[in-house]
Design an enzyme around this catalytic site. Structure first.
Site, PDB file in Angstrom:
ATOM      1  N   ARG A 228      35.548  49.171  38.308  1.00 49.31           N
ATOM      2  CA  ARG A 228      36.333  50.733  38.029  1.00 49.31           C
ATOM      3  C   ARG A 228      35.158  51.514  38.088  1.00 49.31           C
ATOM      4  NH1 ARG A 228      40.759  48.734  38.280  1.00 49.31           N
ATOM      5  NH2 ARG A 228      42.032  48.372  36.234  1.00 49.31           N
ATOM      6  N   HIS A 276      40.703  49.915  46.728  1.00 47.10           N
ATOM      7  CA  HIS A 276      41.042  49.588  45.496  1.00 47.10           C
ATOM      8  C   HIS A 276      42.703  48.590  45.953  1.00 47.10           C
ATOM      9  CE1 HIS A 276      42.022  49.839  40.689  1.00 47.10           C
ATOM     10  NE2 HIS A 276      41.835  49.166  41.463  1.00 47.10           N
TER      11      HIS A 276
HETATM   12  P1  NDP Z   1      37.569  40.528  31.478  1.00 48.59           P
HETATM   13  O1  NDP Z   1      37.989  40.977  29.406  1.00 48.59           O
HETATM   14  O2  NDP Z   1      38.425  38.755  31.720  1.00 48.59           O
HETATM   15  O3  NDP Z   1      35.779  40.294  31.129  1.00 48.59           O
HETATM   16  C1  NDP Z   1      35.495  42.285  30.451  1.00 48.59           C
HETATM   17  C2  NDP Z   1      34.031  41.197  30.991  1.00 48.59           C
HETATM   18  O4  NDP Z   1      33.236  42.425  30.377  1.00 48.59           O
HETATM   19  C3  NDP Z   1      33.288  40.319  29.975  1.00 48.59           C
HETATM   20  O5  NDP Z   1      32.062  39.401  29.778  1.00 48.59           O
HETATM   21  C4  NDP Z   1      32.284  41.456  28.523  1.00 48.59           C
HETATM   22  O6  NDP Z   1      31.851  40.816  27.845  1.00 48.59           O
HETATM   23  C5  NDP Z   1      32.204  42.472  29.440  1.00 48.59           C
HETATM   24  N1  NDP Z   1      31.861  43.336  29.143  1.00 48.59           N
HETATM   25  C6  NDP Z   1      32.795  44.660  28.412  1.00 48.59           C
HETATM   26  N2  NDP Z   1      32.525  45.374  27.732  1.00 48.59           N
HETATM   27  C7  NDP Z   1      31.296  45.003  28.653  1.00 48.59           C
HETATM   28  C8  NDP Z   1      29.288  46.221  28.276  1.00 48.59           C
HETATM   29  N3  NDP Z   1      29.631  47.416  27.372  1.00 48.59           N
HETATM   30  N4  NDP Z   1      28.662  45.457  28.475  1.00 48.59           N
HETATM   31  C9  NDP Z   1      28.398  44.285  28.732  1.00 48.59           C
HETATM   32  N5  NDP Z   1      29.882  43.508  29.336  1.00 48.59           N
HETATM   33  C10 NDP Z   1      30.307  44.076  28.864  1.00 48.59           C
HETATM   34  O7  NDP Z   1      37.924  41.298  32.839  1.00 48.59           O
HETATM   35  P2  NDP Z   1      38.807  41.006  33.488  1.00 48.59           P
HETATM   36  O8  NDP Z   1      37.204  39.893  34.723  1.00 48.59           O
HETATM   37  O9  NDP Z   1      40.060  40.336  33.659  1.00 48.59           O
HETATM   38  O10 NDP Z   1      38.441  41.946  34.696  1.00 48.59           O
HETATM   39  C11 NDP Z   1      37.154  43.024  35.146  1.00 48.59           C
HETATM   40  C12 NDP Z   1      37.860  44.036  35.363  1.00 48.59           C
HETATM   41  O11 NDP Z   1      38.102  44.275  36.611  1.00 48.59           O
HETATM   42  C13 NDP Z   1      39.139  44.920  34.824  1.00 48.59           C
HETATM   43  O12 NDP Z   1      38.780  45.438  33.716  1.00 48.59           O
HETATM   44  C14 NDP Z   1      39.028  46.025  36.011  1.00 48.59           C
HETATM   45  O13 NDP Z   1      38.534  46.897  35.848  1.00 48.59           O
HETATM   46  C15 NDP Z   1      38.885  45.004  37.320  1.00 48.59           C
HETATM   47  N6  NDP Z   1      39.684  44.907  37.988  1.00 48.59           N
HETATM   48  C16 NDP Z   1      39.803  45.775  39.139  1.00 48.59           C
HETATM   49  C17 NDP Z   1      40.804  45.325  40.777  1.00 48.59           C
HETATM   50  C18 NDP Z   1      40.463  45.270  41.682  1.00 48.59           C
HETATM   51  O14 NDP Z   1      41.422  45.317  42.471  1.00 48.59           O
HETATM   52  N7  NDP Z   1      39.344  46.314  42.349  1.00 48.59           N
HETATM   53  C19 NDP Z   1      41.843  44.357  39.614  1.00 48.59           C
HETATM   54  C20 NDP Z   1      41.740  43.516  38.927  1.00 48.59           C
HETATM   55  C21 NDP Z   1      40.532  43.623  37.560  1.00 48.59           C
HETATM   56  P3  NDP Z   1      32.017  39.644  27.038  1.00 48.59           P
HETATM   57  O15 NDP Z   1      32.608  38.274  27.534  1.00 48.59           O
HETATM   58  O16 NDP Z   1      31.026  39.491  25.479  1.00 48.59           O
HETATM   59  O17 NDP Z   1      33.577  39.677  26.256  1.00 48.59           O
HETATM   60  C1  OXD Z   2      43.391  45.742  37.846  1.00 47.90           C
HETATM   61  C2  OXD Z   2      43.749  46.421  39.086  1.00 47.90           C
HETATM   62  O1  OXD Z   2      42.813  46.551  37.151  1.00 47.90           O
HETATM   63  O2  OXD Z   2      44.269  46.278  39.872  1.00 47.90           O
HETATM   64  O3  OXD Z   2      44.126  44.956  38.271  1.00 47.90           O
HETATM   65  O4  OXD Z   2      42.658  47.198  38.912  1.00 47.90           O
END
Ligand code: NDP
Ligand code: OXD
Length: 313
Positions: A228, A276
């Site tokens: 993000r 995006h």
């Molecule tokens: P998940 O919830 O599966 O994974 C999130 C990861 O981030 C976990 O490993 C988590 O740690 C880690 N995390 C969260 N908070 C912290 C912190 N404060 N410090 C360190 N690590 C942290 O999410 P996804 O992998 O499914 O998706 C990730 C992000 O990708 C989404 O939230 C979205 O914002 C973005 N996205 C963007 C898209 C785009 O088109 N640009 C499309 C889809 C998603 P832990 O494993 O310890 O919980």
């Molecule tokens: C998502 C995105 O969060 O598209 O899936 O950004």
């Protein structure tokens, strides 16, 4: 009983059509054209406007139409119902493609070769092997782990950083604030796949870039963000790309979207911008996920991929 599609900023028609095909026996309605608000039990949502969900007192579950849920948790009080988010092979494949594409563009020095092509210059640049380059993944969730698997197959060295401790094959794992400096210190290409939460907002800026490895095989660190935009500090990225603190970057997400016309990011030759689109939610693929989730809930089973509202992702 009806299922509502409430997707602010997206065209709801492909979602309604895909859901009607996947669940022909259910009533699917697009906000605000709802026959009986009391009959709405499930809602598929993206960035609902403030108070919009208050009109549906009998909601039983919400489904985010993206993997990220910051669009939902940011403001309003939400109904106290389970929230499912997208975890699906279609979205994961799209994201891993984008991440691998960006990593390879920087690894194979594509931006420099494009400049050379424009100048009609025939000159080969020293090319390191993937195994000489360390990718540092911030976020080891669904998308971070899938990207790590593919990058490992290409031969890259991998480090990962998460909130809680992890043990993953082929990835040197670090966690928490205490593990951040060690994680960064040997990272050549920093990839952000974190969710936006109060803890991650504004996390990635000059102080992080200064800690990346400077004498690695690529000749300078690279930053890639598909998580993000509000996780990074755009003014710091501009400065870092101008003063060689970063060699190059790829951004799919921005502090303000669409990226404003007057943003200095547009003019930087060592930056790749995509609007995006790294992993756009696909109605046809995801309607099957939603259909499975609704059925599971109706049969009294727990939903998959529930959001932890307190944690923020
Ligand atoms: P998940 O919830 O599966 O994974 C999130 C990861 O981030 C976990 O490993 C988590 O740690 C880690 N995390 C969260 N908070 C912290 C912190 N404060 N410090 C360190 N690590 C942290 O999410 P996804 O992998 O499914 O998706 C990730 C992000 O990708 C989404 O939230 C979205 O914002 C973005 N996205 C963007 C898209 C785009 O088109 N640009 C499309 C889809 C998603 P832990 O494993 O310890 O919980
Ligand atoms: C998502 C995105 O969060 O598209 O899936 O950004």
């Amino acid at each position: 009983m009806s299922i509502l599609v409430l997707v602010d900023g997206w065209n709801s028609a492909p979602w309604v059509d895909a859901l009607r095909s996947a669940m022909p026996d259910q009533l699917i309605e697009a906000y605000p054209d709802v026959i009986d608000p009391d009959a709405v039990e499930y809602a598929l949502v993206w960035a609902p406007q403030s108070g919009a969900l208050d009109a549906f007192p009998n909601l039983k579950a919400l489904f985010s139409l993206g993997a990220g849920v910051d669009h939902l948790l940011g403001g309003d009080t939400l109904p106290a119902v389970p929230i499912g988010r997208v975890v699906d092979p279609d979205l994961t494949a799209r994201m891993t493609e984008w991440i691998v594409a960006q990593v390879l563009l920087h690894h194979r020095q594509h931006l420099q070769y494009v400049q050379q092509q424009r100048a009609r210059k025939w000159h080969n640049l020293k090319q390191p092997l993937a195994s000489e380059v360390q990718i540092g993944l911030m976020g080891l969730g669904e998308l971070g782990r899938a990207s790590a698997n593919l990058l490992h197959q290409l031969g890259f060295g991998l480090r990962g950083w998460s909130r809680t401790p992890k043990q993953l094959n082929n990835v040197a794992c670090f966690h928490g604030t205490d593990g951040l400096d060690a994680f960064l210190s040997e990272t050549d290409i920093l990839v952000c796949l974190l969710p936006l939460t109060p803890d991650t907002e504004g996390l990635i800026g000059t102080a992080v870039f200064e800690k990346l490895r400077r004498d690695g095989a690529l000749g300078g660190p690279v930053f890639i963000n598909a998580g993000r935009g509000r996780i990074h500090v755009e003014s710091d990225i501009v400065a870092a790309l101008q003063n060689d603190l970063l060699k190059a970057a790829s951004l799919d997400v921005f502090e303000v979207e669409p990226l404003p016309q007057d943003s200095p990011l547009w003019n930087l030759e060592n930056l790749i911008i995509t609007p995006h689109v790294a992993a756009v939610s696909n109605p046809k693929a995801l309607s099957h996920l939603i259909s499975r989730q609704v059925r599971a809930h109706q049969e009294g089973r727990e939903l998959d991929h529930l959001v932890d509202v307190t944690r923020g992702y």
